[in-house]
Design an enzyme around this catalytic site. Structure first.
Site, mmCIF file in Angstrom:
data_model
loop_
_atom_site.group_PDB
_atom_site.id
_atom_site.type_symbol
_atom_site.label_atom_id
_atom_site.label_comp_id
_atom_site.label_asym_id
_atom_site.label_seq_id
_atom_site.Cartn_x
_atom_site.Cartn_y
_atom_site.Cartn_z
ATOM 1 N N ARG A 35 -10.630 -6.516 15.998
ATOM 2 C CA ARG A 35 -10.137 -7.091 17.260
ATOM 3 C C ARG A 35 -11.237 -7.200 18.311
ATOM 4 O O ARG A 35 -11.219 -8.106 19.148
ATOM 5 C CB ARG A 35 -8.960 -6.254 17.788
ATOM 6 N N LYS A 197 12.627 -8.612 3.006
ATOM 7 C CA LYS A 197 13.956 -8.984 3.493
ATOM 8 C C LYS A 197 14.068 -10.441 3.921
ATOM 9 O O LYS A 197 13.231 -10.940 4.663
ATOM 10 C CB LYS A 197 14.332 -8.088 4.681
ATOM 11 N N GLY A 353 1.450 -8.817 9.266
ATOM 12 C CA GLY A 353 0.769 -7.561 8.922
ATOM 13 C C GLY A 353 0.383 -7.379 7.469
ATOM 14 O O GLY A 353 -0.776 -7.145 7.144
ATOM 15 N N GLY A 376 3.402 -9.619 15.489
ATOM 16 C CA GLY A 376 4.656 -10.016 16.137
ATOM 17 C C GLY A 376 4.552 -11.361 16.839
ATOM 18 O O GLY A 376 5.470 -12.180 16.775
#
Length: 395
Positions: A35, A197, A353, A376
């Site tokens: 980062r 999921k 991720g 996110g």
């Protein structure tokens, strides 16, 4: 879209929201500087213009002031990456911070203390944002990882720079990359969605159906689709309450002319264990007591063919339990296919991720077009949401 290239920073102080929320070990040393490296081009451009950089970031989720979350621990690493000795001030607002900024000369970099030492940061407090705004002439948002949060430093502060705000090069690249997948990319466009999921990917699937030509489904959510279609999935992971939803997705895709590619064979295991007994079985004929933990060779071949014919590729989610060596092959082979397509001129975006972790682990980072830095934020963008941090600059 206003970026740092639309400004000359000579004799200007740039207040830059960076994302230096980096992992530290027990000795408070940075264990992954990705980062920090990602923010470097923006900071260097400002310094080369003859400006100075005031960096603000959060680190972790402190409860008030906690030394373990102090940004002073990362000064040496940031200095090392930038090639400039970075200055530091033990607050991010108030007289101490204002004095430190006042003493900053062109070509210098100042790192403010952790924004989240003040609860007003995450509360999106206007007065706190106004205090931050006193620390720069131009506001630059280069923190995609927090662009989906309406915090004081990511969103609210922008209102105090009506004509002097822009995206840093990292955030601009993120926006462009997602835009290529959702609207401007060259066809055929393929989205590869993995993960366990259906429920966590439903909004993304519904949003990308309007733009993609191919939808490849892998990972644990495969088995919800297969069971919904009447297949035998043994003891594989499955969201029983989402089977109807899975059939609706397949129907919608068909109506929109999107080809859905589901695995045809899997590597089955008799336990969720790297040393389990394994066998290749048809995806819809997994024996009782066995579970699918990776895709099989025929699936890899078919998925790779789809990828090789694609001009724009989104990869979000692994094809199997890649954290266990026995079940990593499908994800690795997919990575090779995407790398080859990229080499042949396709645009490939990796985000989320687990896929980012897989790309790093297996060395594909420099073999794809772009690896997103924001988990996110990336997911919310793919869902079609407008991120508050981006909207604040575009206003």
């Amino acid at each position: 879209m206003k970026t740092i290239n639309d400004f000359n920073f000579e004799d200007k102080k740039a207040l830059i929201r960076v994302d230096f929320n980096v992992p530290l070990n027990e000795n408070f040393e940075v264990t992954d500087d990705t980062r920090i490296q990602a923010a470097k081009p923006t900071i260097i451009k400002i310094l080369e213009d003859g400006g100075s950089a005031v960096l603000m970031s959060h680190l972790g989720r402190p409860k008030g002031v906690q030394d373990e979350f102090s940004l002073r621990h990362i000064i040496d690493k940031v200095s090392d990456v930038l090639g400039v000795q970075v200055k530091y001030v033990a607050n991010c607002v108030g007289q101490e911070a204002e004095d430190a900024v006042g003493q900053l000369n062109p070509g210098e970099v100042l790192l403010l203390e952790n924004l989240r030492f003040h609860p007003t940061e995450t509360a999106g407090d206007v007065a706190f944002a106004e205090q931050l705004s006193k620390l720069g002439d131009i506001y630059v948002n280069d923190a995609f990882g927090t662009a989906h949060r309406a915090h004081a430093s990511t969103t609210i502060v922008a209102q105090f720079f009506p004509e002097s705000k822009c995206f840093g090069s990292l955030l601009a690249k993120e926006i462009e990359s997602i835009d290529k997948v959702l609207s401007t990319g060259e066809q055929p466009i393929t989205a590869i969605l993995g993960g366990s999921k259906v429920s966590s990917k439903i909004t993304i699937i519904e949003n990308v159906l309007d733009t993609v030509d191919n939808l490849i489904i892998g990972g644990g959510m495969t088995y919800t689709f297969i069971k919904a279609k009447g297949g035998q999935i043994g003891s594989s992971i499955c969201e029983d309450d989402k089977q109807e939803l899975a059939l609706e997705i397949l129907k919608k895709a068909e109506e929109k002319g999107v080809k859905v590619h589901l695995p045809v064979d899997v590597l089955g295991a008799d336990a969720f264990d790297n040393n389990a007994n394994t066998q290749i079985v048809a995806v819809d004929a997994i024996p009782e007591g066995w579970q699918g933990l990776d895709v099989g060779p025929e699936t890899v071949k078919r998925f790779s063919e789809v990828v090789s014919e694609s001009k724009t590729i989104l990869w979000n989610g692994p094809l199997g339990v890649f954290e266990m060596e026995t079940f990593a092959k499908g994800t690795i082979d997919l990575g090779h296919a995407i790398a080859n397509a990229t080499k042949e001129g396709a645009f490939s975006l990796v985000g989320g991720g687990d896929s980012v972790a897989a790309v790093k682990q297996f060395g594909f980072g420099d073999k794809v077009s772009y690896v997103s830095t924001g988990g996110g934020a990336m997911l919310e963008s793919l869902e079609g949401k407008t991120l508050p941090g981006i909207e604040a600059i575009e206003k």
